[in-house]
Design an enzyme around this catalytic site. Sequence first.
Site, PDB file in Angstrom:
ATOM      1  N   GLU A 110     -31.807  10.017  -2.671  1.00 55.50           N
ATOM      2  CA  GLU A 110     -31.076  10.702  -1.616  1.00 55.50           C
ATOM      3  C   GLU A 110     -31.598  12.127  -1.441  1.00 55.50           C
ATOM      4  O   GLU A 110     -31.978  12.783  -2.402  1.00 55.50           O
ATOM      5  CB  GLU A 110     -29.582  10.720  -1.941  1.00 55.50           C
ATOM      6  CG  GLU A 110     -29.000   9.326  -1.845  1.00 55.50           C
ATOM      7  CD  GLU A 110     -27.505   9.268  -2.172  1.00 55.50           C
ATOM      8  OE1 GLU A 110     -26.777   8.645  -1.402  1.00 55.50           O
ATOM      9  OE2 GLU A 110     -27.093   9.843  -3.173  1.00 55.50           O
ATOM     10  N   CYS A 124     -32.208  19.751   0.064  1.00 56.70           N
ATOM     11  CA  CYS A 124     -31.962  19.463  -1.344  1.00 56.70           C
ATOM     12  C   CYS A 124     -32.682  18.155  -1.683  1.00 56.70           C
ATOM     13  O   CYS A 124     -32.338  17.109  -1.141  1.00 56.70           O
ATOM     14  CB  CYS A 124     -30.455  19.342  -1.530  1.00 56.70           C
ATOM     15  SG  CYS A 124     -29.953  18.889  -3.172  1.00 56.70           S
ATOM     16  N   CYS A 131     -30.573   9.633 -13.621  1.00 55.73           N
ATOM     17  CA  CYS A 131     -30.808  10.756 -14.528  1.00 55.73           C
ATOM     18  C   CYS A 131     -30.549  10.268 -15.953  1.00 55.73           C
ATOM     19  O   CYS A 131     -29.648   9.457 -16.172  1.00 55.73           O
ATOM     20  CB  CYS A 131     -29.847  11.900 -14.191  1.00 55.73           C
ATOM     21  SG  CYS A 131     -30.202  13.427 -15.091  1.00 55.73           S
ATOM     22  N   CYS A 138     -20.771  14.746 -13.305  1.00 57.13           N
ATOM     23  CA  CYS A 138     -21.796  14.471 -12.286  1.00 57.13           C
ATOM     24  C   CYS A 138     -21.912  12.983 -12.013  1.00 57.13           C
ATOM     25  O   CYS A 138     -22.068  12.181 -12.933  1.00 57.13           O
ATOM     26  CB  CYS A 138     -23.137  15.029 -12.745  1.00 57.13           C
ATOM     27  SG  CYS A 138     -24.495  14.615 -11.648  1.00 57.13           S
ATOM     28  N   CYS A 360     -22.864  18.590  -3.957  1.00 59.39           N
ATOM     29  CA  CYS A 360     -23.429  18.669  -5.306  1.00 59.39           C
ATOM     30  C   CYS A 360     -22.806  17.632  -6.217  1.00 59.39           C
ATOM     31  O   CYS A 360     -21.584  17.537  -6.302  1.00 59.39           O
ATOM     32  CB  CYS A 360     -23.102  19.993  -5.976  1.00 59.39           C
ATOM     33  SG  CYS A 360     -23.819  21.386  -5.200  1.00 59.39           S
TER      34      CYS A 360
END
Length: 384
Positions: A110, A124, A131, A138, A360
């Site tokens: 994304e 961004c 991850c 997150c 975020c």
Amino acid sequence: MSTTLDLSAANRPAITPSLAGMTRNQIRDSLIATGLVEEKKAKMRSGQIWRWVYQYGITGFAAMTDISKELREGLGAHFTLARPRLTERQVSVDGTRKYLIELSPGVECETVFIPGVGRSGALCVSSQVGCTLNCTFCHTGTQALVRNLTAAEIVQQVLIAKDDLAEWPSRLEDRQITNVVFMGMGEPLYNLDHVSDAIDVISDGEGIGIGRRRITVSTSGVVPKIEELGARTNTMLAISLHATNDALRDELVPLNKKYPIAELLEAIRAYPELSNSKRVTFEYVMLKGVNDSPGEAKALVRLLQGIPSKINLIPFNPWPGSPYECSDWDTIERFADIVNKAGYASPIRTPRGRDILAACGQLRSESVKQRASEKRRLEREAGA
Ligand code: SAH
Ligand code: SF4
């Protein structure tokens, strides 16, 4: 016996490589390797192609008017100028745009364009799909790492956004994407080689031309790579701090157990050229009742003493099943006030694109880890 070079589609490699996304060296080496250009002319030719790709954003070789028809045909036989497939594009009520990009079969990342940041807007970008770190607040962290992105895949995110925003030719005036931030999916310092190559392409003044001072790399604190990031990229540094003591940071950012706060701050102090005009950004997510007390604001100020810093307070963005709540607005303002009074700029980052899960920490593609053999099979099929 003479051999004829058969350029028909059937004899091309299964996946024709795209020049759009390559570094200067990769373009030059590819021209030589295919025999299309002799070595002594390769630098000049790759410079011409570079400008078409990164200054003009062209997607077909026919537009390369300063290159002979014969060479253009040769290029078309060996290469494309394709970008990966844009599978979904969402526009938030606040103008934020989220792109879902299919990099290879079943592997998606994304990218988010946020208007009204910096002189105009920030893109961004993601550096990994998923991850390996599991920061508890997150969304991306709940997705196992699928893989690192290549440098080309990072650059292509910029190309896709520029295509969508009609930002060609690249120009310095009136552009919408003025800044690039590595704050999408993944930990950029676990993919530094590719991130560094991508930054070389994005910052090149003869192409996209987004200067290194307008590129920010955010890390959760991979201490041994911070110095190398500075030496190789000379970009702006952002640190996801989120807590002022090791006990809490161990919980929120588990990487802290490996690289505790004192070591992190030491590495940051050594980052090249830090000054009032080149400050480190500290990101601090506001979690209700967890890290948002006035005492913690004061501790933050003490901790950052002597480091040219900005502090970004990020209201926590919820995602389905998230274990935290966002701090109350009053609490955030009180926190910001303490930090401000101590002389730090501490903008509260207004959540952008929350309605499309583009804010975020909300990014999480549906990509699932595939076995290598399965991945190769799908790639073969896609190329056939
Ligand atoms: N992995 C890198 C780059 C991602 S940046 C890093 O962690 O720095 C994304 C930023 O958003 C980081 O500061 C991250 O800590 C923050 N973030 C993650 N989840 C969030 C959430 N749910 N709400 C607000 N900020 C979040
Ligand atoms: Fe990974 Fe950054 Fe999310 Fe932590 S905050 S899980 S390092 S993407």
